[in-house]
Structure formats: C-alpha cells, structure tokens
Design an enzyme around this catalytic site. Structure first.
Site, PDB file in Angstrom:
ATOM      1  N   TYR A 133       4.675   1.381  -5.866  1.00  0.00           N
ATOM      2  CA  TYR A 133       4.406   2.788  -6.182  1.00  0.00           C
ATOM      3  C   TYR A 133       5.732   3.474  -6.450  1.00  0.00           C
ATOM      4  O   TYR A 133       6.470   3.814  -5.519  1.00  0.00           O
ATOM      5  CB  TYR A 133       3.663   3.435  -5.022  1.00  0.00           C
ATOM      6  CG  TYR A 133       3.256   4.883  -5.234  1.00  0.00           C
ATOM      7  CD1 TYR A 133       3.331   5.496  -6.488  1.00  0.00           C
ATOM      8  CD2 TYR A 133       2.775   5.645  -4.173  1.00  0.00           C
ATOM      9  CE1 TYR A 133       2.956   6.808  -6.668  1.00  0.00           C
ATOM     10  CE2 TYR A 133       2.387   6.966  -4.345  1.00  0.00           C
ATOM     11  CZ  TYR A 133       2.487   7.547  -5.592  1.00  0.00           C
ATOM     12  OH  TYR A 133       2.111   8.853  -5.767  1.00  0.00           O
ATOM     13  N   LYS A 161       2.065   1.143  -9.720  1.00  0.00           N
ATOM     14  CA  LYS A 161       1.635   2.512 -10.018  1.00  0.00           C
ATOM     15  C   LYS A 161       2.885   3.257 -10.451  1.00  0.00           C
ATOM     16  O   LYS A 161       3.781   3.512  -9.645  1.00  0.00           O
ATOM     17  CB  LYS A 161       1.006   3.157  -8.788  1.00  0.00           C
ATOM     18  CG  LYS A 161       0.599   4.617  -8.982  1.00  0.00           C
ATOM     19  CD  LYS A 161       0.059   5.208  -7.689  1.00  0.00           C
ATOM     20  CE  LYS A 161      -0.323   6.680  -7.856  1.00  0.00           C
ATOM     21  NZ  LYS A 161      -0.795   7.278  -6.572  1.00  0.00           N
TER      22      LYS A 161
END
Length: 304
Positions: A133, A161
């Site tokens: 992330y 992500k």
C-alpha cells in the site's frame, strides 16, 4: 485470491458509546457479499485502525471471518511504522485465517528504500500473501518506481494499492510487473483500469457496492461506455467523499442509509454542517431508490 475489480475498504462501525458495533459490521459485510464485491479490507485506514486497540483489531478480524464463512476473501490491514509490531499483526492475521494482508508503507519515521525492503522481507517470512500500500499523502514516504517494482517481484507480494495519484508511476508499475496494480482512489478507477490497472480498493463501495462492482467489471471487460454511464451517475457522490478526511464523509453517508452510525473516534470528527448538506444532496437519488428519507430539495449540480 484474485486482486481485481472492486475491493472495498470497509469502515469500522461504532456504537454511540464508541465501542465496535458488531451487528452493523455483520450487516455491512453481508451487503458486500450480496453485491458481489471481490474482497473486503478490514482494519485499513478507512476502518480507523490507528484508533483501534490490538484486541479490538483481532476481534474485528475474527468476527469478519466468522460472518464471511469463506464466501468472500477477508484482507487484514496490518501496516504500521514498527516492523516488529507489523510482523506480529501480520502473523496474527495469518493464524486467524485472513486471505491476505494489506500493508501500508511505514509512516512518520520515513525509512529509506533499503529500510522499506528489509521491512517487507521481515513480513515475507510470515508466509501470508501481501498487498503493498503506497500512499505518500498519508505516510510521507514516496518510493521511486524502481524500488516499488523490486518489492513487487517478491514471491509473497501479490499486488500493490497505488495511491500516489501519479499516472506516470502507475504506468511504470503496470508495464514493469505482471502483478496486479490497483488504485486507491475511486475517481481514478476508469482511467487507471483503461491504462492497464486491475481494479480499485474503494471507499465509495461502502455506499454503492453493487454499482461500483458493476462499473469495475465493465472496465475490465473493456466496456468503457457502460462504465462511464455508471461513473457519471455517481460522480457527485464520489466527490463528496473527498471533501474531508476519510472516513468522515463515508461514515456520514452510511448513517443516512441506516447502515452504520456516524460515530468516529478522535481525532476524527463528524463532517462540517456544510459538508453534511452536500452529502445529503448527492445522496438524494440513492435514498429515493431505497425508500429512505430524502434530504431537502436542491440540484446536485449546485454542489460543485
């Protein structure tokens, strides 16, 4: 698990006294399953994880897995700025039965790329699938494409992500790795999938899970005309979700639907009255469809 389509970053619902509302959590998860959402992220930033105790995080994950009963992958948010603590949470998520862990890059202490690499090497030893992330706006840490590509090459890493908003970086990742690249920004879903991304870890899917899943599916099928029609329909609502710090706005929207109380934990607070009014206006068509009370009549176009 498949990292594509619409994956929801679920809110953590609270009772009026600030405790976790497990009944609302059950309702929210069942709603996502019914909508066909690809997977659910529990205890991410949208879930207000920094305000949850270790015990609460374990309880939320255990309850989410009990509710899901294998019908939908449950991804645990386990990231933090301490490698030891992150490893412990990641190991716990594996033991409890999470399908994967979403791990935000260490925030605040801002390690070098070499330090980040060692951080994820330690996590890889846990033996559970990891989703990177990368969110410089929240962490203060921005890695060059070459270092992100190097991390994506790790066997345990199954996706990233990417939430920097940098389209050049997004394209570099897509063209340099065969691992799925997901956007963390709902407003970027169509252009990023069109550029080769595989989906979105979504905030707005808390509110419109079925519609957002359908839009993401249209994109993956190459039907961008249908995807654009859906996106245009919900664009005003998506915009209101970004008016204040997430998840202040999405929790208020869910409260209008009777799906969760609007309670947050400090330092997050309820949206400003002016923001609440804009959300009410953008929610009018959705509330009308579900036979819920509709906000005072205004035109959506007047919000922006």
């Amino acid at each position: 698990m498949r990292c594509e389509g619409s994956i929801v970053a679920l809110v953590t619902p609270f009772d009026e006294d600030g405790s976790i509302d497990m009944r609302a959590l059950c309702m929210l998860i069942e709603r996502q399953i019914e909508a066909g959402t690809q997977a659910i992220v529990i205890c991410g930033s949208t879930g207000e994880t920094p305000t949850l105790s270790d015990t609460e995080q374990r309880e939320v994950l255990e309850e989410s897995l009990r509710i899901a009963e294998g019908r939908i992958p449950i991804i645990a948010g386990t990231g933090g700025y301490s490698t030891a603590a992150t490893v412990a949470k990641t190991r716990q998520a594996k033991e409890i039965g999470a399908a994967a862990c979403l791990v935000v890059f260490p925030y605040y202490n801002r390690p070098t790329p070499a330090g980040v690499r060692k951080h994820f090497e330690a996590l890889a030893n846990v033996g559970i699938s990891l989703i990177l992330y990368h969110h410089p706006g929240r962490t203060g840490l921005r890695l060059p494409a070459a270092d992100l590509i190097d991390l994506l090459a790790m066997d345990e890493v199954i996706a990233i992500k990417e939430s920097s908003g940098d389209i050049d970086l997004f394209l570099e990742l897509i063209h340099s790795s065969d691992k799925p690249v997901l956007t963390g920004d709902d407003l970027h879903t169509i252009p990023f999938i069109a550029a080769g991304g595989k989906g979105v870890i979504s905030v707005i899917a808390n509110v419109i899970p079925k519609e957002w899943k359908q839009m993401a599916d249209f994109c993956l099928q190459g039907d961008f005309v249908s995807a654009r029609e859906l996106f245009d329909r919900f664009y005003p609502l998506c915009k209101t979700m970004t008016l204040e710090t997430n998840p202040q706005c999405v929790k208020f929207a869910l409260s209008l639907m009777g799906l969760s109380r609007k309670e947050l934990r400090l330092p997050l607070i309820e949206p400003l009255d002016s923001t609440q009014e804009k959300i009410r206006i953008a929610m009018q068509p959705l509330l009308a469809q579900t036979s819920m009370p509709v906000a005072r009549a205004h035109t959506i176009e007047s919000i922006f």
